[in-house]
Design a protein around this motif. Structure first.
Motif, mmCIF file in Angstrom:
data_model
loop_
_atom_site.group_PDB
_atom_site.id
_atom_site.type_symbol
_atom_site.label_atom_id
_atom_site.label_comp_id
_atom_site.label_asym_id
_atom_site.label_seq_id
_atom_site.Cartn_x
_atom_site.Cartn_y
_atom_site.Cartn_z
ATOM 1 N N PHE A 172 -1.074 -0.578 -3.594
ATOM 2 C CA PHE A 172 -2.198 0.377 -3.597
ATOM 3 C C PHE A 172 -1.934 1.516 -4.585
ATOM 4 O O PHE A 172 -2.802 1.880 -5.389
ATOM 5 N N LEU A 173 -0.729 2.060 -4.549
ATOM 6 C CA LEU A 173 -0.413 3.206 -5.415
ATOM 7 C C LEU A 173 -0.307 2.788 -6.885
ATOM 8 O O LEU A 173 -0.702 3.542 -7.777
ATOM 9 N N GLU A 174 0.190 1.567 -7.120
ATOM 10 C CA GLU A 174 0.326 1.112 -8.512
ATOM 11 C C GLU A 174 -1.019 0.658 -9.081
ATOM 12 O O GLU A 174 -1.441 1.109 -10.139
ATOM 13 N N GLN A 175 -1.679 -0.237 -8.365
ATOM 14 C CA GLN A 175 -2.910 -0.828 -8.909
ATOM 15 C C GLN A 175 -4.123 0.073 -8.702
ATOM 16 O O GLN A 175 -5.053 0.075 -9.497
ATOM 17 N N GLY A 176 -4.099 0.847 -7.625
ATOM 18 C CA GLY A 176 -5.238 1.714 -7.334
ATOM 19 C C GLY A 176 -5.123 3.072 -7.996
ATOM 20 O O GLY A 176 -6.055 3.518 -8.669
ATOM 21 N N LEU A 177 -3.982 3.724 -7.818
ATOM 22 C CA LEU A 177 -3.835 5.083 -8.343
ATOM 23 C C LEU A 177 -3.075 5.128 -9.671
ATOM 24 O O LEU A 177 -2.881 6.208 -10.242
ATOM 25 N N GLY A 178 -2.609 3.978 -10.157
ATOM 26 C CA GLY A 178 -1.955 3.942 -11.471
ATOM 27 C C GLY A 178 -0.552 4.520 -11.483
ATOM 28 O O GLY A 178 -0.046 4.898 -12.542
ATOM 29 N N MET A 179 0.094 4.605 -10.314
ATOM 30 C CA MET A 179 1.479 5.089 -10.278
ATOM 31 C C MET A 179 2.411 3.926 -10.628
ATOM 32 O O MET A 179 1.979 2.788 -10.774
ATOM 33 N N ARG A 180 3.692 4.237 -10.782
ATOM 34 C CA ARG A 180 4.670 3.195 -11.110
ATOM 35 C C ARG A 180 5.854 3.295 -10.158
ATOM 36 O O ARG A 180 6.295 4.396 -9.817
ATOM 37 N N LEU A 181 6.354 2.112 -9.761
ATOM 38 C CA LEU A 181 7.536 2.076 -8.892
ATOM 39 C C LEU A 181 8.755 2.539 -9.692
ATOM 40 O O LEU A 181 9.036 2.003 -10.762
ATOM 41 N N SER A 182 9.469 3.541 -9.179
ATOM 42 C CA SER A 182 10.688 4.027 -9.842
ATOM 43 C C SER A 182 11.894 3.242 -9.341
ATOM 44 O O SER A 182 12.693 2.732 -10.130
ATOM 45 N N ASP A 183 12.038 3.183 -8.042
ATOM 46 C CA ASP A 183 13.134 2.478 -7.380
ATOM 47 C C ASP A 183 12.702 2.202 -5.947
ATOM 48 O O ASP A 183 11.773 2.832 -5.433
ATOM 49 N N ARG A 184 13.423 1.287 -5.312
ATOM 50 C CA ARG A 184 13.212 1.064 -3.888
ATOM 51 C C ARG A 184 14.549 0.716 -3.266
ATOM 52 O O ARG A 184 15.540 0.495 -3.986
ATOM 53 N N SER A 185 14.590 0.657 -1.952
ATOM 54 C CA SER A 185 15.762 0.145 -1.269
ATOM 55 C C SER A 185 15.276 -0.866 -0.243
ATOM 56 O O SER A 185 14.757 -0.492 0.817
ATOM 57 N N GLN A 186 15.348 -2.136 -0.649
ATOM 58 C CA GLN A 186 15.001 -3.269 0.209
ATOM 59 C C GLN A 186 13.610 -3.064 0.823
ATOM 60 O O GLN A 186 12.686 -2.720 0.104
ATOM 61 N N SER A 187 13.507 -3.255 2.135
ATOM 62 C CA SER A 187 12.206 -3.066 2.791
ATOM 63 C C SER A 187 12.151 -1.744 3.535
ATOM 64 O O SER A 187 11.338 -1.569 4.454
ATOM 65 N N ALA A 188 13.027 -0.799 3.138
ATOM 66 C CA ALA A 188 13.116 0.459 3.887
ATOM 67 C C ALA A 188 12.342 1.597 3.227
ATOM 68 O O ALA A 188 11.547 2.278 3.879
ATOM 69 N N VAL A 189 12.597 1.831 1.945
ATOM 70 C CA VAL A 189 11.983 2.977 1.252
ATOM 71 C C VAL A 189 11.598 2.577 -0.177
ATOM 72 O O VAL A 189 12.174 1.648 -0.753
ATOM 73 N N ALA A 190 10.619 3.307 -0.724
ATOM 74 C CA ALA A 190 10.195 3.084 -2.109
ATOM 75 C C ALA A 190 9.779 4.419 -2.706
ATOM 76 O O ALA A 190 9.343 5.325 -1.982
#
Ligand SMILES: [Fe+2]
Length: 311
Positions: A172-190
């Motif tokens: 939603f944040l990437e495709q909808g609001l045009g943000m970009r993923l910086s990093d994540r940690s597994q399925s816990a945080v992004a």
């Protein structure tokens, strides 16, 4: 380019605790910009409000406001439904400027066309002596503690929210609001940033049973200010915070202060800056690095979503 910066976060808190809210956020170093039924705060010297406190039944995330351009707004309106977002009516008491959106799980964003807030004025460089590098000579690092005045955050840097589906909210944040993923940690945080130059994270996500507000984070000038402001709040308000320490993801020094509703405000400094999204490679960090590299252990309930458990 879609959203370019975080404007403010709005929280609902119990209506009989509004005066406590006023004291807490003022002690944290924010100044009141208006106090009708909604308490509005800004960082000292800044143009935009950064925090709205709205009287309600219990603490909950009310909405997150972000800034964009005319072109960005058009792109968002075109893309939002394809990634599970919904365009909605303005929330009570707020204008119909820009667009109001719900993410796939009901978290609300208000995206407005507004100029990015001016850069912060330059401050004296933080000097540190290290082997072979004497950057601070013939002067001490700090004056006596009692002479250090109240410390004010410079600006709102990021908000961490809970989500019941990390991957869906990233989309939603990437495709909808045009943000970009910086990093994540597994399925816990992004952690997501805005294109065109922004802190390592502007919106952060923590997996939970439902939506909710985890913390808002405010930039300070130096590690000393992070540590001292955090210690002063802990001394005055007495509740269990977390810090002083340093995150691995984003690199920032941190000190979290627990708010009266069991969520947090964070003082930070020295966060990674992503000037160009194409020159940053997102890493999926091991879970053991998801919280911090060093510092005390967080409170046992640090990642508990009280909004979901009390809903
Ligand atoms: Fe943070």
């Amino acid at each position: 380019m879609a959203v370019s910066f975080l404007k403010h976060v709005a929280l609902e808190v119990p209506q009989d605790r509004m005066s406590e809210a006023q004291s807490f956020y003022t002690d944290f170093g924010l100044e009141i910009s208006s106090s009708d039924s909604v308490l509005s705060f800004r960082c000292v010297g800044r143009e935009y409000e950064c925090l709205h406190i709205i009287p309600g039944n219990a603490k909950r995330l009310h909405h997150i406001a972000m800034g964009t351009s005319e072109e960005g707004l058009k792109e968002i309106c075109e893309n939002i439904q394809q990634c599970g977002g919904t365009i909605m009516s303005p929330l009570e008491g707020y204008s119909d400027d820009g667009v109001w959106l719900s993410d796939p799980h009901g978290a609300i964003f208000h995206v407005v066309v507004v100029a990015r807030e001016a850069e912060l004025p330059e401050e004296p460089e933080f000097k540190i002596n290290s082997p072979g590098n004497y950057n601070r000579v013939n002067e001490g690092a700090l004056p006596p503690k009692s002479t250090i005045p109240a410390l004010n955050p410079r600006r709102l840097g990021h908000v961490m929210m809970f989500t019941p589906d990390l991957d869906q909210t990233i989309a939603f944040l990437e495709q909808g609001l045009g943000m970009r993923l910086s990093d994540r940690s597994q399925s816990a945080v992004a952690f997501l940033h805005c294109q065109g130059g922004s802190d390592h994270h502007v919106i952060a996500l923590a997996q939970s049973d439902g939506i909710g507000f985890h913390h808002a984070s405010f930039q300070m000038g130096t590690p000393d200010e992070v540590g001292l402001a955090g210690a002063r709040m802990q001394e005055k308000w007495g509740s269990e915070g977390w810090g002083f320490g340093r995150h691995a993801i984003g690199s920032n020094f941190f000190h979290y202060v627990r708010d009266p509703w069991n969520s947090y405000l964070e003082y930070y400094c020295d966060i990674d800056y992503i000037a160009d999204s194409d020159n940053w490679t997102a890493t999926n960090w091991p879970l053991e690095d998801s919280l911090h590299t060093w510092g005390p252990n967080p409170p046992a309930d640090f990642t508990k979503n009280y909004e979901a458990s009390e809903a």
